[in-house]
Write an enzyme that holds these catalytic residues in place. Structure first.
Site, PDB file in Angstrom:
ATOM      1  N   CYS A 167       0.831  -1.207   0.000  1.00 42.39           N
ATOM      2  CA  CYS A 167       0.000   0.000   0.000  1.00 42.39           C
ATOM      3  C   CYS A 167       0.870   1.264   0.000  1.00 42.39           C
ATOM      4  CB  CYS A 167      -0.979  -0.076   1.164  1.00 42.39           C
ATOM      5  SG  CYS A 167      -2.406   0.971   0.942  1.00 42.39           S
TER       6      CYS A 167
ATOM      7  N   HIS B 272      -3.321  -5.217   1.751  1.00 43.41           N
ATOM      8  CA  HIS B 272      -2.640  -5.617   2.992  1.00 43.41           C
ATOM      9  C   HIS B 272      -2.895  -7.090   3.285  1.00 43.41           C
ATOM     10  CE1 HIS B 272      -2.028  -1.423   4.572  1.00 43.41           C
ATOM     11  NE2 HIS B 272      -3.042  -1.192   3.773  1.00 43.41           N
TER      12      HIS B 272
ATOM     13  N   GLU C 233      -1.231  -8.650   5.503  1.00 40.58           N
ATOM     14  CA  GLU C 233      -0.942  -8.785   6.940  1.00 40.58           C
ATOM     15  C   GLU C 233      -2.171  -8.526   7.797  1.00 40.58           C
ATOM     16  OE1 GLU C 233      -0.324  -6.214   5.142  1.00 40.58           O
ATOM     17  OE2 GLU C 233      -0.448  -4.374   6.323  1.00 40.58           O
TER      18      GLU C 233
HETATM   19  N1  GLN Z   1      -3.619   6.377   1.223  1.00 43.43           N
HETATM   20  C1  GLN Z   1      -2.334   6.089   1.780  1.00 43.43           C
HETATM   21  C2  GLN Z   1      -1.243   6.892   1.077  1.00 43.43           C
HETATM   22  O1  GLN Z   1      -1.478   7.425   0.051  1.00 43.43           O
HETATM   23  C3  GLN Z   1      -2.021   4.617   1.695  1.00 43.43           C
HETATM   24  C4  GLN Z   1      -2.991   3.832   2.543  1.00 43.43           C
HETATM   25  C5  GLN Z   1      -2.435   2.587   3.135  1.00 43.43           C
HETATM   26  O2  GLN Z   1      -1.230   2.355   3.178  1.00 43.43           O
HETATM   27  N2  GLN Z   1      -3.313   1.766   3.664  1.00 43.43           N
HETATM   28  O3  GLN Z   1      -0.158   6.943   1.550  1.00 43.43           O
END
Ligand code: GLN
Length: 189
Positions: free
Chosen positions: A81, A172, A174
């Site tokens: 992410c 994710h 995890e």
């Molecule tokens: N929206 C977050 C970002 O742009 C990422 C979200 C996440 O890691 N769950 O950094």
């Protein structure tokens, strides 16, 4: 055989969940906050969180250049992410600090408001079926060069691999009970 020593970057975000998942796989995870922490890492996970914050803190602690060097020397790295955002060479409409290692362009917060967070079944090349949690997730708009698509969801790219040491997931693993993506990464290390 002793478990592989996998570092989890612990600037901000969901690092403890990665540590737990790695332990359940039999690896030896530890948190990385300083340059010396990174030395013994056989692989590094950059967790989800807020990519602008993690990016600034990495710079502040001098970890950005060190991580980049180690990855260029072959250390495996996996960004989930926000972590994947930090690995991208291009981030749509953003000049935020990044490692810029993967041949991908990502779009942040790419799923509309109504579906900001969701959990779903996924199908991944080389892994098969698994579950993924998406939280204000990015997706990958473009791949080029060495980056390969490992999974898509509803027509959007959500997992990529570059060479044998760089991995990015928009979701994710995890935060689910599945361990297959962690196992896949440990096998890379
Ligand atoms: N929206 C977050 C970002 O742009 C990422 C979200 C996440 O890691 N769950 O950094």
């Amino acid at each position: 055989m002793a478990g592989k020593k996998i570092g989890v970057l612990a600037m901000q975000g969901a690092f403890l969940e990665h540590q737990q998942a790695l332990s359940r796989c039999g690896a030896e995870p530890f948190l990385v906050r300083t340059a010396s922490d990174l030395e013994s890492a056989q692989g590094l996970i950059i967790p989800g969180g807020e990519s602008t914050t993690i990016g600034k803190l990495m710079k502040l602690f001098g970890l950005d250049t060190l991580i980049t060097e180690r990855v260029k020397q072959g250390m495996p790295v996996w960004g989930t992410c926000a972590g994947m955002i930090l690995l991208a060479k291009e981030i749509a409409d953003s000049e935020q600090p990044r490692l810029g290692l993967m041949d991908i362009k990502v779009k942040r917060n790419a799923y509309g408001r109504q579906v900001e967070s969701f959990e779903t079944d996924l199908d991944i090349v080389g892994i098969g079926k698994t579950r993924g949690v998406f939280i204000r997730a990015p997706y990958v708009e473009e791949v080029w060069g060495e980056a390969k698509i490992l999974s898509t969801y509803l027509g959007k790219i959500i997992m990529v691999q570059q060479g044998n040491n760089m991995l990015g997931t928009a979701f994710h693993p995890e935060l689910t009970s599945e361990l297959d993506v962690h196992q896949y990464f440990i096998d890379m290390a």
